[in-house]
Design a protein around this motif. Structure first.
Motif, PDB file in Angstrom:
ATOM      1  N   THR A 111      32.979  31.382  43.684  1.00  0.00           N
ATOM      2  CA  THR A 111      34.439  31.292  43.666  1.00  0.00           C
ATOM      3  C   THR A 111      35.032  32.220  42.622  1.00  0.00           C
ATOM      4  OG1 THR A 111      34.276  28.973  44.354  1.00  0.00           O
ATOM      5  CG2 THR A 111      36.393  29.713  43.479  1.00  0.00           C
TER       6      THR A 111
ATOM      7  N   LEU B   5      41.541  29.791  48.682  1.00  0.00           N
ATOM      8  CA  LEU B   5      42.365  30.364  47.618  1.00  0.00           C
ATOM      9  C   LEU B   5      43.034  31.651  48.084  1.00  0.00           C
ATOM     10  CD1 LEU B   5      40.144  29.859  44.439  1.00  0.00           C
ATOM     11  CD2 LEU B   5      42.393  28.850  44.862  1.00  0.00           C
TER      12      LEU B   5
ATOM     13  N   GLY C  81      46.410  30.162  48.071  1.00  0.00           N
ATOM     14  CA  GLY C  81      46.712  30.026  46.654  1.00  0.00           C
ATOM     15  C   GLY C  81      47.075  31.301  45.936  1.00  0.00           C
TER      16      GLY C  81
ATOM     17  N   SER D  38      44.901  38.387  45.354  1.00  0.00           N
ATOM     18  CA  SER D  38      43.767  38.786  46.185  1.00  0.00           C
ATOM     19  C   SER D  38      43.980  40.161  46.789  1.00  0.00           C
ATOM     20  CB  SER D  38      43.544  37.758  47.301  1.00  0.00           C
ATOM     21  OG  SER D  38      43.245  36.484  46.776  1.00  0.00           O
TER      22      SER D  38
END
Length: 207
Positions: free
Chosen positions: A32, A71, A75, A80
């Motif tokens: 993660t 995520l 999120g 990203s």
């Protein structure tokens, strides 16, 4: 086998059954955080052997991939996308996977050319379904077995003196080496086939 890593109490504890259970969420957190999983996979091979290590890594990697995907999708989308700017191939995959779904997810998982952790973010930004994404995780199995097997072999290499003194069967050690070479060959062949399929897929998308 633990001589390769030293005799720290942490390593000894991780090698215990309870430590093996804890290794799963630790690996998931590692993935993660977008850290490379190769060394963690090899550590699992040293601690638990090829097959148990592969199972532990696969479960941990799948949980971490799921977390990173969610995520990326819900999120931290902006972060990203900024993180992937320096990886044009991954951005191209993000655009293409929305159209091809499971097929492209599986091919990129099989190919060693794409970093596992960053792929999770790229898929999160795409429109691929969670079902196709999860099914595509089966593509990490060959690489998982390979790195765990390399870790298990490295642990034995550290004890090569035992082999010379007769404490470990030379025939058994040689058999492991042959097994590793066979696994490398399989992963290489699968990866080459995946790269060819991806190139063909890319050409179709450009047409």
């Amino acid at each position: 086998m633990l001589d390769w890593l030293g005799s720290s109490e942490l390593i000894v504890w991780l090698a215990s059954p309870l430590g093996a259970v804890l290794f799963v969420p630790l690996y998931a957190i590692w993935v993660t955080l977008l850290l490379p999983g190769i060394w963690a996979s090899m550590l699992a091979g040293v601690l638990y052997g090829t097959w148990w290590g592969s199972l532990i890594v696969f479960v941990g990697a799948s949980l971490g991939a799921e977390a990173a995907f969610l995520l990326g999708r819900y999120g931290i989308r902006d972060w990203s996308r900024r993180r992937l700017v320096g990886f044009p191939r991954l951005l191209a995959i993000e655009r293409a996977v929305s159209r091809e779904g499971f097929k492209l997810v599986l091919l990129t998982r099989l190919s060693p050319a794409f970093p596992f952790s960053l792929l999770n973010l790229a898929y999160g930004l795409s429109e691929v379904s969670l079902r196709d994404y999860n099914l595509g995780l089966i593509g990490i199995i060959p690489g998982t077995i390979l790195f765990c097997a390399l870790g298990a072999l490295a642990g034995d290499v550290a004890r090569f003196g035992d082999v010379l003194s007769g404490e470990t069967s030379p025939a058994g050690w040689a058999l492991r080496v042959v097994g590793i070479l066979a696994t490398v060959a399989v992963v290489w062949l699968v990866g080459r086939a995946a790269r060819r399929a991806l190139e063909a897929e890319s050409n179709q998308l450009e047409c």
